[in-house]
Enzyme design. Structure first.
Site, mmCIF file in Angstrom:
data_model
loop_
_atom_site.group_PDB
_atom_site.id
_atom_site.type_symbol
_atom_site.label_atom_id
_atom_site.label_comp_id
_atom_site.label_asym_id
_atom_site.label_seq_id
_atom_site.Cartn_x
_atom_site.Cartn_y
_atom_site.Cartn_z
ATOM 1 N N LYS A 1 0.826 -1.210 0.000
ATOM 2 C CA LYS A 1 0.000 0.000 0.000
ATOM 3 C C LYS A 1 0.854 1.251 0.000
ATOM 4 O O LYS A 1 0.482 2.259 -0.585
ATOM 5 C CB LYS A 1 -0.945 0.021 1.207
ATOM 6 C CG LYS A 1 -2.130 -0.912 1.058
ATOM 7 C CD LYS A 1 -3.199 -0.624 2.099
ATOM 8 C CE LYS A 1 -4.362 -1.591 1.976
ATOM 9 N NZ LYS A 1 -5.318 -1.465 3.062
ATOM 10 N N LYS B 1 -3.884 -10.320 -6.482
ATOM 11 C CA LYS B 1 -5.188 -10.709 -5.928
ATOM 12 C C LYS B 1 -6.309 -9.791 -6.447
ATOM 13 O O LYS B 1 -6.060 -8.627 -6.792
ATOM 14 C CB LYS B 1 -5.146 -10.750 -4.402
ATOM 15 C CG LYS B 1 -5.139 -9.398 -3.747
ATOM 16 C CD LYS B 1 -5.553 -9.480 -2.269
ATOM 17 C CE LYS B 1 -5.633 -8.058 -1.745
ATOM 18 N NZ LYS B 1 -6.225 -7.906 -0.450
ATOM 19 N N LYS C 1 -10.814 -4.573 -4.722
ATOM 20 C CA LYS C 1 -11.798 -3.552 -5.095
ATOM 21 C C LYS C 1 -11.131 -2.241 -5.484
ATOM 22 O O LYS C 1 -11.756 -1.380 -6.071
ATOM 23 C CB LYS C 1 -12.823 -3.358 -3.983
ATOM 24 C CG LYS C 1 -12.263 -3.059 -2.617
ATOM 25 C CD LYS C 1 -13.329 -3.306 -1.543
ATOM 26 C CE LYS C 1 -12.691 -3.388 -0.164
ATOM 27 N NZ LYS C 1 -13.529 -4.014 0.842
#
Ligand code: AMP
Ligand code: TRP
Length: 335
Positions: free
Chosen positions: A113, A195, A198
């Site tokens: 992130k 993966k 969203k």
């Protein structure tokens, strides 16, 4: 004998994907009868990356309605919004003081992130796993159903529980992850090496729980496969492997059975059938969701009573923790 406790949470950081469903949400209702269950919507976690306030509010209620639509029953499980129980942030603070910087530096989700949001990294993103440990330890959870990507965070929660217990005496239960062998890591439909998420820029990479039938058919048809032209389940055909995993998780058929069923058939036919399998699984959820999301009074009732029940357990644990670390107990002079 006392029931064992289950706790899990999902971030309201956008619409939920099929990956969230198969990896986590689908498993939640299974525990309701045998366990004392706590399911929260982790809005405090969501703000570790940029959020638009009115979207966050909308997404929080959307996740709550999806919890209910997927079969969580507020009479059996405690369903609540994380920010409604102030003890989460308070225990996270105490746990921060026994967490090593080096441990947090090794967290792969943080590393990923921080690469992605490199302009705006905040300290909350770094200590995110500590808040997650607080969520789990406050309720003395035995079992935490999550997807594979949360295994490392669970390890930290266990580690902090053990460290606290050793430093101050037995206080926390040591939680175990519950991660299914199959379906715990659903991959992107456009790049089976990453993966399904969203927050992917490419909308074709994921299926949302609320996608309509034609969108599901289109996204599955466009899913990346390979040029082998032979249905098989192996690591050289990762795109296909992922589609078989999805099929398997939604039908409870084993991968080998699915390979056998489509042995002599083409990718096109397999994909068409898979799209229908997904539609059949999601259709009843979508119907229930539509009813629930329009009933704001009911949603409010659910999260309000959830917060009261969760708060009772959380305050009991936090009181113990404050006492053990040496804080002077607060005297209530209003009583
Ligand atoms: P999040 O959306 O990050 O709050 O994730 C909520 C839950 O869904 C966690 O238990 C995750 O491990 C799980 N999850 C998220 N993405 C996937 C995926 N692609 N495959 C399987 N599980 C997932
Ligand atoms: N970190 C989890 C995720 O991104 C969400 C989460 C927060 C969670 N607190 C939790 C999951 C406690 C299980 C238990 O998926």
């Amino acid at each position: 004998m006392d029931k064992k406790t289950v706790l899990s949470g999902i971030q309201p950081s956008g619409s939920l994907t099929l990956g969230n469903y198969i990896g986590a949400l689908k498993n939640f209702p299974e525990f309701q009868n045998e366990y004392d269950c706590y399911y929260c919507i982790v809005d405090l976690h969501a703000i570790t990356v940029p959020q638009v306030p009115q979207d966050l509010r909308k997404n929080t209620l959307e996740v709550l309605a999806l919890y209910l639509a997927c079969g969580l029953d507020p009479d059996k499980s405690t369903i609540f919004i994380q920010s409604h129980v102030h003890e989460h942030a308070e225990l996270a603070w105490v746990l921060n003081t026994i967490t090593y910087m080096g441990q947090l530096n090794r967290m792969t989700q943080y590393k990923d992130k921080s690469k992605k949001y490199n302009e705006s990294i905040n300290a909350g993103l770094f200590t995110y796993p500590v808040l997650m440990a607080a969520d789990i330890l406050l309720y003395q959870a035995d079992l935490v159903p999550v997807g594979e990507d949360q295994r490392q965070h669970l390890e930290l929660a266990r580690d902090l529980a053990i460290r606290f217990n050793n430093k101050y005496s037995d206080t926390f239960n040591i939680p175990e992850p519950f991660i299914k062998k199959s379906g715990s890591k659903i991959m992107s439909l456009q790049d089976p090496a990453v993966k399904m998420s969203k927050s992917d820029q490419d909308k074709n990479a994921y299926i949302l729980l609320l996608d309509d039938k034609d969108t599901i058919r289109r996204k599955i048809r466009r899913a990346v496969t390979d040029s082998e032209n032979h249905i098989d389940y192996n690591d050289n055909q990762l795109g296909l492997k992922n589609l078989i995993d999805i099929y398997s998780s939604l039908t409870d058929k084993k991968a080998e059975e699915i390979v056998a069923m489509y042995q002599s058939k083409g990718y096109g036919e397999f994909k068409d059938d898979l799209a229908e399998v997904i539609i059949e699984s999601l259709d009843p959820i979508q119907k229930r969701y539509k009813e629930i999301i329009s009933d704001r009074v009911y949603l409010e009732q659910v999260y309000a009573s959830g917060a009261v029940k969760a708060g009772r357990k959380a305050s009991k644990t936090l009181r113990k923790v404050y006492k053990k670390v040496g804080f002077v107990p607060k005297t209530d002079i209003t009583k």
